[in-house]
Design a protein around this motif. Sequence first.
Motif, mmCIF file in Angstrom:
data_model
loop_
_atom_site.group_PDB
_atom_site.id
_atom_site.type_symbol
_atom_site.label_atom_id
_atom_site.label_comp_id
_atom_site.label_asym_id
_atom_site.label_seq_id
_atom_site.Cartn_x
_atom_site.Cartn_y
_atom_site.Cartn_z
ATOM 1 N N GLN A 153 0.822 -1.204 0.000
ATOM 2 C CA GLN A 153 0.000 0.000 0.000
ATOM 3 C C GLN A 153 0.859 1.258 0.000
ATOM 4 N N PHE A 154 1.993 1.228 0.692
ATOM 5 C CA PHE A 154 2.912 2.366 0.697
ATOM 6 C C PHE A 154 3.403 2.664 -0.721
ATOM 7 N N ILE A 155 3.746 1.601 -1.453
ATOM 8 C CA ILE A 155 4.239 1.771 -2.826
ATOM 9 C C ILE A 155 3.133 2.315 -3.728
ATOM 10 N N VAL A 156 1.931 1.797 -3.576
ATOM 11 C CA VAL A 156 0.805 2.282 -4.375
ATOM 12 C C VAL A 156 0.549 3.767 -4.098
ATOM 13 N N SER A 157 0.593 4.154 -2.835
ATOM 14 C CA SER A 157 0.346 5.551 -2.475
ATOM 15 C C SER A 157 1.448 6.465 -3.003
ATOM 16 N N LEU A 158 2.672 5.977 -2.992
ATOM 17 C CA LEU A 158 3.775 6.768 -3.543
ATOM 18 C C LEU A 158 3.536 7.052 -5.027
ATOM 19 N N LYS A 159 3.109 6.045 -5.768
ATOM 20 C CA LYS A 159 2.843 6.241 -7.197
ATOM 21 C C LYS A 159 1.573 7.068 -7.433
ATOM 22 N N ASP A 160 0.636 6.993 -6.504
ATOM 23 C CA ASP A 160 -0.597 7.771 -6.642
ATOM 24 C C ASP A 160 -0.348 9.274 -6.600
ATOM 25 N N THR A 161 0.785 9.699 -6.047
ATOM 26 C CA THR A 161 1.078 11.133 -5.989
ATOM 27 C C THR A 161 1.171 11.738 -7.385
ATOM 28 N N SER A 162 1.450 10.910 -8.384
ATOM 29 C CA SER A 162 1.543 11.421 -9.752
ATOM 30 C C SER A 162 0.195 11.936 -10.252
ATOM 31 N N LEU A 163 -0.891 11.485 -9.649
ATOM 32 C CA LEU A 163 -2.225 11.907 -10.079
ATOM 33 C C LEU A 163 -2.558 13.329 -9.644
ATOM 34 N N PHE A 164 -1.767 13.860 -8.714
ATOM 35 C CA PHE A 164 -2.054 15.200 -8.210
ATOM 36 C C PHE A 164 -1.622 16.292 -9.184
ATOM 37 N N ILE A 165 -1.174 15.873 -10.345
ATOM 38 C CA ILE A 165 -0.904 16.816 -11.426
ATOM 39 C C ILE A 165 -2.179 17.577 -11.805
ATOM 40 N N VAL A 166 -3.334 16.975 -11.501
ATOM 41 C CA VAL A 166 -4.616 17.587 -11.890
ATOM 42 C C VAL A 166 -4.917 18.861 -11.112
ATOM 43 N N ILE A 167 -4.281 19.041 -9.937
ATOM 44 C CA ILE A 167 -4.514 20.271 -9.170
ATOM 45 C C ILE A 167 -3.254 21.137 -9.126
ATOM 46 N N GLY A 168 -2.273 20.798 -9.968
ATOM 47 C CA GLY A 168 -1.102 21.649 -10.114
ATOM 48 C C GLY A 168 -0.030 21.505 -9.063
ATOM 49 N N VAL A 169 0.003 20.384 -8.353
ATOM 50 C CA VAL A 169 1.068 20.155 -7.375
ATOM 51 C C VAL A 169 2.379 19.912 -8.120
ATOM 52 N N GLY A 170 3.438 20.558 -7.687
ATOM 53 C CA GLY A 170 4.711 20.459 -8.389
ATOM 54 C C GLY A 170 5.507 19.225 -8.046
ATOM 55 N N GLU A 171 4.864 18.063 -8.135
ATOM 56 C CA GLU A 171 5.600 16.819 -7.856
ATOM 57 C C GLU A 171 6.330 16.353 -9.113
ATOM 58 N N LEU A 172 6.851 15.150 -9.082
ATOM 59 C CA LEU A 172 7.747 14.682 -10.134
ATOM 60 C C LEU A 172 7.074 14.644 -11.509
ATOM 61 N N THR A 173 5.876 14.106 -11.583
ATOM 62 C CA THR A 173 5.194 14.018 -12.884
ATOM 63 C C THR A 173 4.901 15.393 -13.457
ATOM 64 N N ARG A 174 4.432 16.300 -12.610
ATOM 65 C CA ARG A 174 4.150 17.666 -13.053
ATOM 66 C C ARG A 174 5.426 18.347 -13.546
ATOM 67 N N THR A 175 6.517 18.150 -12.816
ATOM 68 C CA THR A 175 7.795 18.732 -13.227
ATOM 69 C C THR A 175 8.230 18.186 -14.580
ATOM 70 N N GLY A 176 8.103 16.875 -14.756
ATOM 71 C CA GLY A 176 8.454 16.274 -16.038
ATOM 72 C C GLY A 176 7.610 16.815 -17.175
ATOM 73 N N GLN A 177 6.328 17.001 -16.916
ATOM 74 C CA GLN A 177 5.441 17.537 -17.949
ATOM 75 C C GLN A 177 5.852 18.960 -18.344
ATOM 76 N N GLU A 178 6.183 19.784 -17.366
ATOM 77 C CA GLU A 178 6.573 21.168 -17.659
ATOM 78 C C GLU A 178 7.879 21.226 -18.453
ATOM 79 N N ILE A 179 8.827 20.356 -18.083
ATOM 80 C CA ILE A 179 10.096 20.324 -18.821
ATOM 81 C C ILE A 179 9.874 19.857 -20.251
ATOM 82 N N MET A 180 9.087 18.795 -20.398
ATOM 83 C CA MET A 180 8.828 18.239 -21.726
ATOM 84 C C MET A 180 8.104 19.249 -22.614
ATOM 85 N N ALA A 181 7.203 20.049 -22.015
ATOM 86 C CA ALA A 181 6.460 21.037 -22.787
ATOM 87 C C ALA A 181 7.364 22.146 -23.318
ATOM 88 N N SER A 182 8.502 22.362 -22.654
ATOM 89 C CA SER A 182 9.404 23.443 -23.065
ATOM 90 C C SER A 182 10.419 23.007 -24.117
#
Length: 218
Positions: A153-182
């Motif tokens: 469950q800890f591992i699942v929750s760690l990966k679930d943080t990537s879903l918070f891109i929908v509210i603009g949290v600057g976690e790893l997935t959001r950061t990757g998306q911003e870099i890729m967009a540039s």
Amino acid sequence: MEVDWSVVPGFLPQLLAGARVTILIALAGLVGGTVLGLIAGLMRAYGGVILNAIAFAYIEVIRGTPIVVQVMFLYFALPVLAGVRIDPMTAAILAIVVNAGAYIAEIVRGAFLSIPRGLTEAGLAMGLPQWKVLTHIVGPLAFRRLIPPLGNQFIVSLKDTSLFIVIGVGELTRTGQEIMASNFRAVEIWTAVAVLYLAMTGVLTFVLRLIEKRMRIL
């Protein structure tokens, strides 16, 4: 466009900063989720009719809805209903607490109920109060049994943080998306993001296996 791995080191500091945010959300959320899950799990296992019903309703509602919907509700709907505005980081942490807590509650309930009832009855027959039976007899045995599913469950929750891109949290997935967009280096950036996620889950898996080996029931 050719693949150019030399661009990754230049963006590594930004990606690592995003990874730190991911770890912070997961760590804070899982601490709260573990506490909430322990309480709800014990309510399910040993609570009366009312406490059991409250815990059951909470678990079913959370397990029956996606975590994306839960974080959107906390961030967008809660301010309307309660008049309380929370920032994206707080909403992300609360979402992990609430979501992980429901799953951990069932893990805790299953672990405690898997211990033979005779041990509980023996402790009560010796004159021990219920709380001492749980903390000194049933609890230590149940804790060993809940480590593997709890680690998952800890591992699942760690990966679930990537879903918070929908509210603009600057976690790893959001950061990757911003870099890729540039720079449109999708292969290089998303590979680097995937490697960082693998590193985090790999370290967590290694630590959990060490704990499991030290507390293994022979």
